[in-house]
Write a protein that holds these residues in place. Structure first.
Motif, mmCIF file in Angstrom:
data_model
loop_
_atom_site.group_PDB
_atom_site.id
_atom_site.type_symbol
_atom_site.label_atom_id
_atom_site.label_comp_id
_atom_site.label_asym_id
_atom_site.label_seq_id
_atom_site.Cartn_x
_atom_site.Cartn_y
_atom_site.Cartn_z
ATOM 1 N N UNK A 1 -11.815 -6.825 6.881
ATOM 2 C CA UNK A 1 -11.336 -5.846 7.956
ATOM 3 C C UNK A 1 -10.435 -5.016 7.350
ATOM 4 N N UNK A 2 -10.324 -3.750 7.804
ATOM 5 C CA UNK A 2 -9.423 -2.778 7.180
ATOM 6 C C UNK A 2 -8.604 -2.083 8.666
ATOM 7 N N UNK A 3 -7.449 -1.667 8.056
ATOM 8 C CA UNK A 3 -6.632 -0.984 8.831
ATOM 9 C C UNK A 3 -6.236 -1.558 10.490
ATOM 10 N N UNK A 4 -5.954 -2.875 10.258
ATOM 11 C CA UNK A 4 -6.164 -3.629 11.642
ATOM 12 C C UNK A 4 -4.783 -3.499 12.244
ATOM 13 N N UNK A 5 -4.483 -3.081 13.533
ATOM 14 C CA UNK A 5 -3.093 -2.722 14.022
ATOM 15 C C UNK A 5 -2.649 -4.226 14.720
ATOM 16 N N UNK A 6 -1.525 -4.348 14.881
ATOM 17 C CA UNK A 6 -0.669 -5.621 15.188
ATOM 18 C C UNK A 6 -1.453 -6.850 14.684
ATOM 19 N N UNK A 7 -1.766 -6.909 13.462
ATOM 20 C CA UNK A 7 -2.621 -8.069 12.962
ATOM 21 C C UNK A 7 -1.658 -9.070 12.108
ATOM 22 N N UNK A 8 -0.347 -8.481 11.795
ATOM 23 C CA UNK A 8 0.424 -9.343 10.839
ATOM 24 C C UNK A 8 1.841 -9.416 11.326
ATOM 25 N N UNK A 9 2.144 -9.394 12.648
ATOM 26 C CA UNK A 9 3.193 -9.355 13.033
ATOM 27 C C UNK A 9 3.580 -10.992 13.231
ATOM 28 N N UNK A 10 5.126 -11.296 13.297
ATOM 29 C CA UNK A 10 5.384 -12.669 13.625
ATOM 30 C C UNK A 10 4.825 -13.306 14.802
ATOM 31 N N UNK A 11 4.750 -12.322 15.740
ATOM 32 C CA UNK A 11 4.010 -12.886 17.038
ATOM 33 C C UNK A 11 2.431 -12.545 17.504
ATOM 34 N N UNK A 12 1.794 -12.421 16.390
ATOM 35 C CA UNK A 12 0.458 -12.108 16.428
ATOM 36 C C UNK A 12 -0.425 -13.496 16.461
ATOM 37 N N UNK A 13 -1.215 -13.605 17.488
ATOM 38 C CA UNK A 13 -1.485 -14.951 17.585
ATOM 39 C C UNK A 13 -3.082 -15.244 17.277
ATOM 40 N N UNK A 14 -3.812 -13.940 17.598
ATOM 41 C CA UNK A 14 -5.351 -14.093 17.411
ATOM 42 C C UNK A 14 -5.823 -12.784 17.114
ATOM 43 N N UNK A 15 -6.965 -12.806 16.451
ATOM 44 C CA UNK A 15 -7.657 -11.690 16.031
ATOM 45 C C UNK A 15 -9.202 -11.540 16.427
ATOM 46 N N UNK A 16 -9.580 -10.733 17.215
ATOM 47 C CA UNK A 16 -11.022 -10.583 17.614
ATOM 48 C C UNK A 16 -11.760 -10.084 16.448
#
Ligand SMILES: Cc1cc2nc3c(=O)[nH]c(=O)nc-3n(C[C@H](O)[C@H](O)[C@H](O)COP(=O)(O)OP(=O)(O)OC[C@H]3O[C@@H](n4cnc5c(N)ncnc54)[C@H](O)[C@@H]3O)c2cc1C
Length: 380
Positions: free
Chosen positions: A153-168
Motif C-alpha cells: 500500500x502507498x501513501x498511508x496516513x497515520x500508519x507508522x506512529x508509535x501509537x498506530x494499532x491497526x490498519x484496514x
C-alpha cells in the motif's frame, strides 16, 4: 451558521490551535517529527471521539462537529488537522460503520479516545483513482482459518506512529465472472510480515505520518474481515464520500488561515510609505480570498448537514471537496504573493499553507475524480 454548541466547540479548538499548536508546529514541520504531545492533548479534549457514541467512549456528537474542529485546526496547521481527519474518518469510522460487535469492542475504545490511531490502506504503488486496480491479495487458508495477505500500500496516513494499532487493508479476496472481489481486512500493527517502510520526503503535511506498507505472507484470523466478504468496494466508497466533507472543511480552514495571515501582514508591511493594505490591488486579493473561503464553508456545511440528517450527500460532498480544495490552492498562492519574499520563507505560516494546499486537490479523490462523481450523479 453554527448553533451554540458548535460555536463553543469552534472557539475551544481555535484557542487550542493558537495557544498549543501554533508555537511549536513550525519546528515539527521543519524536522518532520510527529507532534505526539499535541495529539495527546487533542485526545484529552475528546476531539477523536466527536462523532462517536458514548457507548464506545465517544463524545456523542456528529460528523458536522468533527468538521468544525478540523476546519479550526487547519486554520493554523494542516498536519495536525489531517492527523485527526484520517484517524477518525479513515481509521475509526470504517470499524464503527462496518465492524462486528467484537471488532468494535476491541478497537473503538482506544481509537475514539485518541490514545491509539488506525489507518486505512486503499492506495497502492500502482493505482489510486482506479480502485478496481488493487493488486494486494488475501487468500483464506481454510486449514488455519486465517487470511494470508501479500502486496503493498502507498501513501498511508497515520500508519507508522508509535501509537498506530491497526490498519484496514483493502485486498482482492477472489474473482467472480472476471470481476475482482474486494474485501477489507484488519491487520494489527506488529503482525509478522507486515512492514512499515520509512516515512516519505513530502512537499507538505511534513508533521503528519505517511508510509508505504508491505505485506509478505501476513497471517491474521478470518474474523479480522471487516463486515461482509466482497463488500470492500462499497465500504471504501462510503468511507471516502464522508471523508471528502472533512477534507473540504480542512481546505476551508487552510483558506481561512490565508485570509487571517494576509490581513495581519497587509496592515503591518509598508511599501511606498504606507501599509500595503492601502493598495486596492491587495485589498481586492484579500476580498476575493474571503469570498472563496465563505463559499467553500457553505458548501461543506451543506454536505455535512445532509449527512447528519440522513439525506443523500454524495454529490454535495464531491462539490464541497472539489471547490474547497481548489480555492485553498488559490488562496495559498495569493497569500504568499501578498507576503512577498517572506511568503517563501518557511518560518511564515503562509509558506506552510502553500506547501500544504496542493495535496488537497489529490488526496481522498483527485479533482478529476470529484468531477467524475458529480457528472455521474447528474446522469452522465
Ligand atoms: C500525503 C498523502 C496521504 C495519503 N493518505 C492516504 C491514506 O491514508 N490512505 C489511502 O488509501 N490513500 C492515501 N493517499 C493516496 C491518495 O488518496 C491518492 O494519491 C489519490 O487518490 C490519487 O491516486 P494516485 O496518486 O494513484 O493518482 P492516479 O490515480 O495515478 O492519478 C494520476 C492523475 O490521473 C488523473 N486521472 C486518473 N484517472 C482519471 C480519469 N478516469 N479521468 C481523468 N483523470 C484521471 C488523476 O486525477 C491524477 O491527476 C494519500 C496520498 C498522499 C500524497
Amino acid at each position: 451558521m453554527l448553533n451554540e454548541e458548535q460555536e463553543a466547540l469552534r472557539q475551544t479548538v481555535a484557542e487550542f490551535a493558537h495557544e498549543v499548536v501554533a508555537p511549536v508546529i513550525a519546528e515539527h514541520y521543519e524536522k518532520h517529527t510527529f507532534p505526539y504531545d499535541i495529539i495527546r492533548q487533542m485526545s484529552k479534549m475528546g476531539l477523536f471521539g466527536l462523532p462517536f457514541p458514548e457507548q464506545y467512549g465517544g463524545m456523542g456528537g456528529d460528523y458536522f462537529a468533527l468538521c468544525v474542529a478540523i476546519e479550526e485546526l487547519a486554520r493554523v496547521d494542516s498536519s495536525v488537522a489531517i492527523t485527526l481527519e484520517a484517524a477518525v474518518s479513515l481509521g475509526a469510522m470504517p470499524i464503527y460503520r462496518f465492524g462486528t460487535e467484537e471488532q468494535k469492542a476491541t478497537w473503538l475504545p482506544q481509537l475514539v479516545t485518541g490514545e491509539a490511531l488506525a489507518a486505512f490502506g486503499l492506495t497502492e504503488p500502482g493505482f489510486g483513482s482506479d480502485a478496481g486496480g488493487a493488486q494486494t491479495r488475501a487468500v483464506l487458508d481454510k486449514a488455519s482459518n486465517e487470511w494470508v495477505i501479500n502486496g503493498s500500500k502507498a501513501f498511508i496516513t497515520n500508519s507508522g506512529t508509535d501509537v498506530t494499532v491497526v490498519v484496514a487493508v483493502a485486498a482482492v479476496t477472489g474473482e467472480t465472472d472476471g470481476r475482482k472481489e474486494i474485501s477489507i481486512i484488519l491487520v494489527p500493527s506488529g503482525t509478522p510480515g507486515f512492514h512499515v517502510q520509512p516515512g516519505y520526503s513530502k512537499v507538505g503535511w511534513c508533521a503528519s505520518d505517511t508510509h508505504e506498507l508491505t505485506f509478505d505472507d501476513v497471517r491474521v484470523p478470518a474474523a479480522n474481515l471487516l463486515g461482509n466478504r466482497g463488500r470492500g468496494f462499497a465500504q471504501f466508497l462510503q468511507t471516502l464520500d464522508e471523508g471528502r466533507i472533512a477534507i473540504a472543511a480542512l481546505a476551508t480552514g487552510l483558506a481561512q488561515g490565508c485570509v487571517d495571515e494576509s490581513l495581519r501582514y497587509a496592515k503591518q508591511r509598508h511599501a511606498f510609505g504606507q501599509p500595503i493594505g492601502n493598495f486596492q490591488a491587495i485589498q481586492f486579493k484579500i476580498a476575493d480570498m474571503e469570498v472563496r473561503t465563505h463559499t467553500a464553508r457553505l458548501a461543506w456545511h451543506d454536505a455535512a448537514a445532509r449527512l447528519v440528517r440522513g439525506a443523500d450527500f454524495k454529490r454535495q460532498a464531491a462539490i464541497a471537496k472539489l471547490h474547497a480544495s481548489e480555492i485553498a490552492v488559490t488562496n495559498a498562492r495569493e497569500a504568499t504573493q501578498i507576503h512577498g519574499g517572506y511568503g517563501f520563507m518557511n518560518e511564515f505560516p503562509v509558506a506552510r499553507f502553500w506547501r500544504d494546499s496542493k495535496i488537497l486537490e489529490i488526496g481522498e479523490g483527485t479533482s478529476e475524480v470529484q468531477r467524475m462523481v458529480i457528472a455521474r450523479d447528474l446522469g452522465l
